[in-house]
Design an enzyme around this catalytic site. Structure first.
Site, PDB file in Angstrom:
ATOM      1  N   CYS A   1      12.398 -28.334  -7.417  1.00  0.00           N
ATOM      2  CA  CYS A   1      13.800 -27.883  -7.850  1.00  0.00           C
ATOM      3  C   CYS A   1      13.694 -26.596  -8.817  1.00  0.00           C
ATOM      4  O   CYS A   1      14.818 -25.925  -8.955  1.00  0.00           O
ATOM      5  CB  CYS A   1      14.396 -28.908  -8.943  1.00  0.00           C
TER       6      CYS A   1
ATOM      7  N   LYS B   1      -7.773 -16.110  -8.858  1.00  0.00           N
ATOM      8  CA  LYS B   1      -6.821 -17.249  -8.377  1.00  0.00           C
ATOM      9  C   LYS B   1      -5.800 -16.513  -7.387  1.00  0.00           C
ATOM     10  O   LYS B   1      -5.773 -17.189  -6.308  1.00  0.00           O
ATOM     11  CB  LYS B   1      -6.192 -17.842  -9.476  1.00  0.00           C
ATOM     12  N   ASN B   2      -5.223 -15.476  -7.637  1.00  0.00           N
ATOM     13  CA  ASN B   2      -4.291 -14.796  -6.868  1.00  0.00           C
ATOM     14  C   ASN B   2      -4.662 -14.140  -5.729  1.00  0.00           C
ATOM     15  O   ASN B   2      -3.943 -13.637  -4.685  1.00  0.00           O
ATOM     16  CB  ASN B   2      -3.487 -13.790  -7.861  1.00  0.00           C
TER      17      ASN B   2
ATOM     18  N   ARG C   1      -5.142 -25.312 -13.661  1.00  0.00           N
ATOM     19  CA  ARG C   1      -4.591 -24.919 -12.458  1.00  0.00           C
ATOM     20  C   ARG C   1      -5.226 -23.297 -12.379  1.00  0.00           C
ATOM     21  O   ARG C   1      -5.478 -22.749 -11.011  1.00  0.00           O
ATOM     22  CB  ARG C   1      -3.105 -24.477 -12.369  1.00  0.00           C
TER      23      ARG C   1
ATOM     24  N   ASP D   1       1.537 -12.180 -16.136  1.00  0.00           N
ATOM     25  CA  ASP D   1       0.572 -13.231 -16.338  1.00  0.00           C
ATOM     26  C   ASP D   1      -0.118 -12.777 -17.645  1.00  0.00           C
ATOM     27  O   ASP D   1      -0.830 -13.730 -18.024  1.00  0.00           O
ATOM     28  CB  ASP D   1      -0.356 -13.225 -15.244  1.00  0.00           C
TER      29      ASP D   1
ATOM     30  N   ARG E   1      12.964 -19.412  -8.681  1.00  0.00           N
ATOM     31  CA  ARG E   1      11.927 -18.614  -8.052  1.00  0.00           C
ATOM     32  C   ARG E   1      12.249 -18.675  -6.500  1.00  0.00           C
ATOM     33  O   ARG E   1      11.813 -19.190  -5.694  1.00  0.00           O
ATOM     34  CB  ARG E   1      10.304 -19.224  -8.312  1.00  0.00           C
TER      35      ARG E   1
HETATM   36  C1  UD1 Z   1       2.573 -13.659  -7.980  1.00  0.00           C
HETATM   37  C2  UD1 Z   1       1.533 -14.244  -8.520  1.00  0.00           C
HETATM   38  C3  UD1 Z   1       1.833 -14.981 -10.086  1.00  0.00           C
HETATM   39  C4  UD1 Z   1       2.485 -13.279 -10.748  1.00  0.00           C
HETATM   40  C5  UD1 Z   1       3.533 -12.969  -9.995  1.00  0.00           C
HETATM   41  C6  UD1 Z   1       4.346 -11.612 -10.673  1.00  0.00           C
HETATM   42  C7  UD1 Z   1       0.153 -15.477  -6.874  1.00  0.00           C
HETATM   43  C8  UD1 Z   1      -0.375 -16.734  -6.412  1.00  0.00           C
HETATM   44  N1  UD1 Z   1       1.195 -15.645  -7.797  1.00  0.00           N
HETATM   45  O1  UD1 Z   1       3.455 -14.860  -7.780  1.00  0.00           O
HETATM   46  O2  UD1 Z   1       0.802 -15.374 -10.903  1.00  0.00           O
HETATM   47  O3  UD1 Z   1       3.104 -13.942 -12.143  1.00  0.00           O
HETATM   48  O4  UD1 Z   1       3.040 -12.723  -8.640  1.00  0.00           O
HETATM   49  O5  UD1 Z   1       3.341 -10.950 -10.744  1.00  0.00           O
HETATM   50  O6  UD1 Z   1       0.018 -14.209  -6.505  1.00  0.00           O
HETATM   51  N2  UD1 Z   1      11.502 -12.939  -5.943  1.00  0.00           N
HETATM   52  C9  UD1 Z   1      12.632 -13.110  -5.256  1.00  0.00           C
HETATM   53  N3  UD1 Z   1      12.520 -13.102  -3.974  1.00  0.00           N
HETATM   54  C10 UD1 Z   1      11.433 -13.542  -3.404  1.00  0.00           C
HETATM   55  C11 UD1 Z   1      10.426 -13.425  -3.955  1.00  0.00           C
HETATM   56  C12 UD1 Z   1      10.339 -13.173  -5.501  1.00  0.00           C
HETATM   57  O7  UD1 Z   1      13.751 -13.057  -6.111  1.00  0.00           O
HETATM   58  O8  UD1 Z   1      11.885 -14.029  -2.145  1.00  0.00           O
HETATM   59  C13 UD1 Z   1      11.536 -12.543  -7.377  1.00  0.00           C
HETATM   60  C14 UD1 Z   1      10.735 -13.645  -8.218  1.00  0.00           C
HETATM   61  O9  UD1 Z   1      11.831 -14.650  -8.538  1.00  0.00           O
HETATM   62  C15 UD1 Z   1      10.329 -13.010  -9.495  1.00  0.00           C
HETATM   63  C16 UD1 Z   1       9.793 -11.673  -8.786  1.00  0.00           C
HETATM   64  O10 UD1 Z   1      10.479 -11.465  -7.716  1.00  0.00           O
HETATM   65  O11 UD1 Z   1      11.353 -12.636 -10.371  1.00  0.00           O
HETATM   66  C17 UD1 Z   1       8.490 -11.718  -8.668  1.00  0.00           C
HETATM   67  O12 UD1 Z   1       7.821 -12.600  -7.515  1.00  0.00           O
HETATM   68  P1  UD1 Z   1       6.707 -12.248  -6.631  1.00  0.00           P
HETATM   69  O13 UD1 Z   1       5.996 -11.086  -6.882  1.00  0.00           O
HETATM   70  O14 UD1 Z   1       6.908 -12.706  -5.518  1.00  0.00           O
HETATM   71  O15 UD1 Z   1       5.623 -13.417  -7.569  1.00  0.00           O
HETATM   72  P2  UD1 Z   1       4.877 -14.563  -6.730  1.00  0.00           P
HETATM   73  O16 UD1 Z   1       4.261 -14.043  -5.469  1.00  0.00           O
HETATM   74  O17 UD1 Z   1       5.379 -15.729  -6.748  1.00  0.00           O
END
Ligand code: UD1
Length: 418
Positions: free
Chosen positions: A116, A22-23, A397, A305, A121
């Protein structure tokens, strides 16, 4: 809304093949509009997140076709750079579209992803990185507006290895002028997959899988026919299912190094793991031991995950486990549902203390999120008696035909329309 009815207590035997990740599929679909030429992604799992991303591409004007197991995207006529809130609320990963839209149109307007939930995130790392590439960013009426005359390569240090932000930078830098260097990049296997996909389109990206990624901007990209990496999280879910239920299961398609930390933890529980190429065999019998401590970390650490699923396993192991969730604060919402099945788990902030009970019992539980929902299914498979898991929309999903695959291993699980 569908539900599962699960009769617990069956051991699992047999072999399953992991779906495409998926990712990976989500950023690859986002990348497919970087060219007007035909893009084919093989074996796209029919999970609703991927179908939603396909719908987003259609709304931009792309021709997206699901053909057999594959999907093709032709976006020569794509003309919109705007994603409405109806779509971005549905799919947080729609934030990847920022990088692709900026490369394609030099502008992008997207409603805040995840509605919201934005407070929980944030996307500050994405936006700061785009600014360094020369993008002007403003906000109006719940939309993030991004614009640039041209994208310029840059040095981009990121404070935290965000998966999505790293992918967004790749998508925005791939045709930028000059060279981009990402320092502190996320190292997940899906980022290597995006690099390989982009390079197959004619991009010049290297270093993915390490914390420094270099992107040399090219002037155009062409079509591609690509098979994504397999889903290490889905594969991990089946391995944990076997640990919970007992039995012997082989999971095909995922390289052991992509779930090394899970395999280490399952061995600690007392499972036997045998690896041959991209086949992982697990054997589980008797009562397992709790893991002492599991902390979720960016790759190659224990994946967030799989946190809910391994917690469900520990719930009926011998001893106590301390689970520490370092990535997402609100990722224990499934715990009260596990408690309905008799689990003894105490949550304090990022910590969950699991005291293993002899056996969970069947109950009616509600799946409130994707991985938490999977954890409830695993708990129900190992529990005594009948359970129902309500609201499968979150599970759908990210898992394609979860019930079919579990049934093929001998689980007693039925999907029922409510
Ligand atoms: C991706 C995965 C998700 C997985 C996550 C962590 C996809 C589609 N989803 O989500 O399944 O759980 O990686 O391995 O690939 N953060 C910030 N600011 C930002 C971006 C992130 O503070 O601009 C924080 C987030 O709140 C969170 C952490 O960084 O605490 C990790 O987020 P991130 O690695 O960005 O996860 P996703 O890419 O959303």
């Amino acid at each position: 809304m569908d539900k599962y009815i699960i009769e617990g207590g069956r051991r699992l035997f047999g072999s399953v093949e992991a779906q495409s990740a998926k990712n990976s599929v989500l950023p690859l679909l986002a990348a497919s509009i970087l060219t007007g030429e035909r893009v084919t992604i093989r074996k796209m799992p029919r999970i609703t997140d991927a179908l939603c991303m396909a719908q987003i591409l259609r709304e931009l004007g792309a021709d997206v076709r699901l053909e057999g197991e594959d999907v093709t995207v032709e976006s020569a006529d794509a003309c919109s750079h705007r994603l409405s809130s109806a779509l971005t609320k549905e799919l947080r990963s729609s934030v990847f579209m920022l990088g692709s839209l900026l490369t394609r149109f030099h502008r992008a307007a997207i409603a805040y992803p995840g509605g919201c939930d934005i407070g929980l995130r944030p996307i500050d790392i994405h936006l700061n990185a785009l600014k360094r590439l020369g993008v002007d960013i403003s906000e109006r009426d719940g939309y993030i507006l991004c614009e640039c005359d041209r994208l310029r390569g840059a040095e981009i240090p990121i404070d935290f290895p965000s998966v999505g932000a790293t992918e967004n930078i790749l998508l925005a830098a791939v045709m930028a002028e000059g060279r981009t260097v990402v320092q502190g990049a996320a190292k997940e296997p899906e980022i290597i997959d995006l690099q390989n996909f982009l390079n197959a389109m004619g991009a010049r990206v290297r270093g993915a899988g390490s914390d420094v990624i270099e992107i040399e901007g090219v002037s155009s990209l062409g079509g591609v026919d690509y098979t994504p990496v397999k889903d290490r999280i889905e594969a991990g879910t089946f391995l944990i299912a076997c640990a919970v239920c007992g039995g012997e299961v082989e999971v095909k398609g995922v390289r052991a190094e992509n779930i090394g930390m899970l395999l280490h933890k399952l061995r600690e529980n007392g499972c036997k793991i045998h690896i041959k190429n991209d086949k992982i065999k697990i054997a589980s019998g008797g009562r397992l031991r709790c893991n002492r401590r599991i902390e979720t970390m960016p790759f190659p650490g224990f994946p967030t995950d799989l946190q809910a699923q391994i917690t469900a396993l520990n719930a009926s192991c011998e001893g106590c486990a301390l689970i520490v969730e370092n990535l997402f604060e609100t990722r224990y919402k499934y715990v009260p549902e596990l408690q309905k099945m008799g689990a003894d788990i105490e949550v304090k902030g990022r910590h969950a203390l699991v005291r293993g009970v002899e056996r969970l019992h069947g109950a009616s539980v509600v799946s409130g999120d994707l991985r938490g929902g999977a954890a409830l299914v695993l708990a129900a498979l190992g529990a005594e008696g009948t359970s129902e898991v309500l609201d499968l929309s979150h599970i759908d999903r990210g898992y394609s035909d979860l019930e079919g695959k579990l049934k093929s291993l001998g689980a007693d699980i039925r999907r029922v329309r409510v």
